[in-house]
Scaffold this active site. Sequence first.
Site, PDB file in Angstrom:
ATOM      1  N   ASP A  29      34.297 -26.532  26.829  1.00 19.41           N
ATOM      2  CA  ASP A  29      35.538 -25.769  26.923  1.00 19.41           C
ATOM      3  C   ASP A  29      35.607 -24.775  25.766  1.00 19.41           C
ATOM      4  O   ASP A  29      35.081 -25.043  24.679  1.00 19.41           O
ATOM      5  CB  ASP A  29      36.731 -26.729  26.873  1.00 19.41           C
ATOM      6  CG  ASP A  29      38.002 -26.101  27.412  1.00 19.41           C
ATOM      7  OD1 ASP A  29      37.943 -24.968  27.946  1.00 19.41           O
ATOM      8  OD2 ASP A  29      39.062 -26.742  27.315  1.00 19.41           O
TER       9      ASP A  29
ATOM     10  N   THR B  72      39.113 -19.135  27.903  1.00 15.37           N
ATOM     11  CA  THR B  72      40.379 -18.430  28.119  1.00 15.37           C
ATOM     12  C   THR B  72      40.285 -17.002  27.589  1.00 15.37           C
ATOM     13  O   THR B  72      41.217 -16.223  27.760  1.00 15.37           O
ATOM     14  CB  THR B  72      41.527 -19.150  27.399  1.00 15.37           C
ATOM     15  OG1 THR B  72      41.200 -19.304  26.012  1.00 15.37           O
ATOM     16  CG2 THR B  72      41.779 -20.532  28.004  1.00 15.37           C
TER      17      THR B  72
ATOM     18  N   ARG C 194      50.483 -26.223  35.033  1.00 14.29           N
ATOM     19  CA  ARG C 194      50.790 -27.198  33.990  1.00 14.29           C
ATOM     20  C   ARG C 194      51.974 -28.079  34.353  1.00 14.29           C
ATOM     21  O   ARG C 194      52.162 -29.120  33.760  1.00 14.29           O
ATOM     22  CB  ARG C 194      51.062 -26.472  32.672  1.00 14.29           C
ATOM     23  CG  ARG C 194      49.811 -25.850  32.093  1.00 14.29           C
ATOM     24  CD  ARG C 194      49.985 -25.427  30.664  1.00 14.29           C
ATOM     25  NE  ARG C 194      48.708 -25.039  30.104  1.00 14.29           N
ATOM     26  CZ  ARG C 194      48.498 -24.883  28.808  1.00 14.29           C
ATOM     27  NH1 ARG C 194      49.472 -25.091  27.946  1.00 14.29           N
ATOM     28  NH2 ARG C 194      47.316 -24.534  28.352  1.00 14.29           N
TER      29      ARG C 194
END
Length: 213
Positions: free
Chosen positions: A93, A152, A211
Amino acid sequence: MNVRPSSLDGFVGQERVRKVLQILCRSAKSKGTAVSHVLLSGPPGLGKTTLARIVANEMGSRLVETIGGNLQAPEQLVGLLRSLKPLDILFIDEIHAMPRAVEEILYPAMEDNVVPVVKTDASDFMKALGVQTKPATEMLPLPFFSLIGASTMSGLVSSPLRSRFSHELILEPYSLDDLTRIVLKASGMMGIELANEVAMEVARRSRSTARVA
């Protein structure tokens, strides 16, 4: 309670990304090989980590998870790669956060399934003579594995690293309809009955991410 989907069929939204991953998993399964290396990019909350876990579940593979910012020395990544077993999936990530020296370890791993290991021990005879020897680099084989990178901030992923991924899949913000479906599905798994209007209001407040689930 974990309400994340465990299969690609159960994943709501991101249709293009989901379909590509389904094709990659089916192809790899039919050939008995690892899934092609994939880069997932997009803002937080769109399902990058969930999709990596789903791919591992679909393939029946072990998932090894880490964060790019935690890999600050080449030796850390070398050790992680050498711990992999055949057909494992390595999920990094925020892959853009790795220093370049660490990132370069991935190049031969992704291309040729090898990892460079520096040999620093000189022979006792050479040491006794006081001869300084240069460290030698040996390329050790790795089992076939899949790398799933997530970012991101995909603009910070270097061109050399980006070019070694077979596919870059960009996740888009969720539509209101998709988010409403996600809210209803999650609430149902938790045993909570929501009216469609309530689920839609929750979806509106989610800033186009999942989320809320």
